[in-house]
Design a protein around this motif. Sequence first.
Motif, PDB file in Angstrom:
ATOM      1  N   VAL A  51      40.531  41.820  45.902  1.00  0.00           N
ATOM      2  CA  VAL A  51      39.303  41.643  46.682  1.00  0.00           C
ATOM      3  C   VAL A  51      38.505  40.408  46.258  1.00  0.00           C
ATOM      4  N   PRO A  52      38.262  40.159  44.945  1.00  0.00           N
ATOM      5  CA  PRO A  52      37.514  38.938  44.593  1.00  0.00           C
ATOM      6  C   PRO A  52      38.223  37.656  45.031  1.00  0.00           C
ATOM      7  N   THR A  53      39.548  37.639  44.923  1.00  0.00           N
ATOM      8  CA  THR A  53      40.299  36.452  45.349  1.00  0.00           C
ATOM      9  C   THR A  53      40.176  36.235  46.849  1.00  0.00           C
ATOM     10  N   ILE A  54      40.329  37.317  47.604  1.00  0.00           N
ATOM     11  CA  ILE A  54      40.199  37.205  49.060  1.00  0.00           C
ATOM     12  C   ILE A  54      38.785  36.791  49.444  1.00  0.00           C
ATOM     13  N   GLY A  55      37.794  37.367  48.753  1.00  0.00           N
ATOM     14  CA  GLY A  55      36.411  36.999  49.034  1.00  0.00           C
ATOM     15  C   GLY A  55      36.128  35.536  48.746  1.00  0.00           C
ATOM     16  N   LEU A  56      36.673  35.018  47.644  1.00  0.00           N
ATOM     17  CA  LEU A  56      36.481  33.604  47.328  1.00  0.00           C
ATOM     18  C   LEU A  56      37.159  32.711  48.358  1.00  0.00           C
ATOM     19  N   LEU A 234      48.711  28.872  31.583  1.00  0.00           N
ATOM     20  CA  LEU A 234      47.512  29.593  31.992  1.00  0.00           C
ATOM     21  C   LEU A 234      46.373  29.390  31.010  1.00  0.00           C
ATOM     22  N   TRP A 235      46.681  29.411  29.701  1.00  0.00           N
ATOM     23  CA  TRP A 235      45.628  29.221  28.700  1.00  0.00           C
ATOM     24  C   TRP A 235      44.983  27.852  28.836  1.00  0.00           C
ATOM     25  N   VAL A 236      45.785  26.832  28.970  1.00  0.00           N
ATOM     26  CA  VAL A 236      45.248  25.476  29.019  1.00  0.00           C
ATOM     27  C   VAL A 236      44.545  25.218  30.344  1.00  0.00           C
ATOM     28  N   TRP A 237      45.129  25.646  31.438  1.00  0.00           N
ATOM     29  CA  TRP A 237      44.519  25.393  32.750  1.00  0.00           C
ATOM     30  C   TRP A 237      43.143  26.048  32.869  1.00  0.00           C
ATOM     31  N   ASN A 238      43.008  27.263  32.355  1.00  0.00           N
ATOM     32  CA  ASN A 238      41.754  28.010  32.484  1.00  0.00           C
ATOM     33  C   ASN A 238      40.782  27.760  31.335  1.00  0.00           C
ATOM     34  N   ASP A 239      41.139  26.909  30.385  1.00  0.00           N
ATOM     35  CA  ASP A 239      40.271  26.675  29.242  1.00  0.00           C
ATOM     36  C   ASP A 239      39.016  25.919  29.657  1.00  0.00           C
ATOM     37  N   SER A 279      41.293  25.919  41.781  1.00  0.00           N
ATOM     38  CA  SER A 279      41.509  26.081  40.340  1.00  0.00           C
ATOM     39  C   SER A 279      42.199  27.391  40.020  1.00  0.00           C
ATOM     40  N   MET A 280      41.971  28.411  40.839  1.00  0.00           N
ATOM     41  CA  MET A 280      42.570  29.718  40.591  1.00  0.00           C
ATOM     42  C   MET A 280      43.956  29.847  41.188  1.00  0.00           C
ATOM     43  N   LEU A 284      48.135  30.883  39.684  1.00  0.00           N
ATOM     44  CA  LEU A 284      48.784  32.000  40.360  1.00  0.00           C
ATOM     45  C   LEU A 284      50.119  31.575  40.964  1.00  0.00           C
ATOM     46  N   ALA A 285      50.147  30.388  41.552  1.00  0.00           N
ATOM     47  CA  ALA A 285      51.395  29.886  42.129  1.00  0.00           C
ATOM     48  C   ALA A 285      52.446  29.670  41.048  1.00  0.00           C
ATOM     49  N   VAL A 286      52.030  29.148  39.900  1.00  0.00           N
ATOM     50  CA  VAL A 286      52.970  28.945  38.792  1.00  0.00           C
ATOM     51  C   VAL A 286      53.512  30.277  38.294  1.00  0.00           C
TER      52      VAL A 286
END
Length: 304
Positions: A51-56, A234-239, A279-280, A284-286
């Motif tokens: 739901v948060p992803t769809i809402g964004l 994921l760690w580096v991308w979201n840092d 950014s999100m 997710l695609a990776v």
Amino acid sequence: MTANAGSLPGKAARPTGSVKARRSLGSRLVEGVSGGLVRVFLIVVGLFWLVPTIGLLLASLRSPEDIAASGWWKVFTEPSQITFDSYSKLLENDDITSSLLNTVWITVPATLLVVIIGSLAGYAFAWMEFPGRDWWFLGVVGLLVVPVQVALIPIAELFGNIGIFGSVTGVVLFHVGFGLPFAVFLLRNFFAEIPRELLEAARLDGAGELRLFFRVVMPLGAPAIASLGIFQFLWVWNDMLVALIFSDSGSQPITVALQTQVRQFGNNIDVLAPGAFISMVVPLAVFFAFQRQFVSGVMAGAVK
């Protein structure tokens, strides 16, 4: 003989029925809900998680006026609200587009270096003999408990002295340094499970250490290496913490750029929503692209 033979199936069937009768209510309930009901429940939980992803996503496809007037669910009753103007504005924002490129320049090298160096070190600790090997490995394991916050100031001073503070290189090196202990620990334990006979047979065929590593160990360790690569990416991308301290306006990634946009312009949702969604969606695609390798690596580690 005929009567006895005919009575045997009846005698064998009665205990089966009595066993079914003696089954507890809990086991019957578990058997009853283990089919379609559980699947429906898991699907509902997955939809709530999305739901948060769809809402964004839907918020990024609406104009600022529509966002201020109603919630994102209004799109389902008024599809005419959907527009790509926010993404057009995003691509015209130099700070956001340059930060996306910086994120790629930071994440890809930091992931590749950790995977390559961690694989080589893991193989060395697992199958090569050298003085103090076990003590060196214990030192690597000890680095796992060192928090990132402890090293921020000393490494910032070090990077400032050598002239890489505020650059992409400094952010990459910091992520590589703190990603290697976990990588070495994970891959060393995975490589140690490879049968010794397989490696000895390759050595008898004339394979050197590098050839043995690339032709035998790497293919066998592909699931674990893929899992490590996904985690590191994921760690580096979201840092945000490391990038906020070690990058400047010319090297900041998307996480810092979005935070700067909030601080400068307030609730400019027409830029923040599409930027946050992009950014999100990339990690997710990776993850979904390498999902099979990730699951294989987790299951291999669980079995071993």
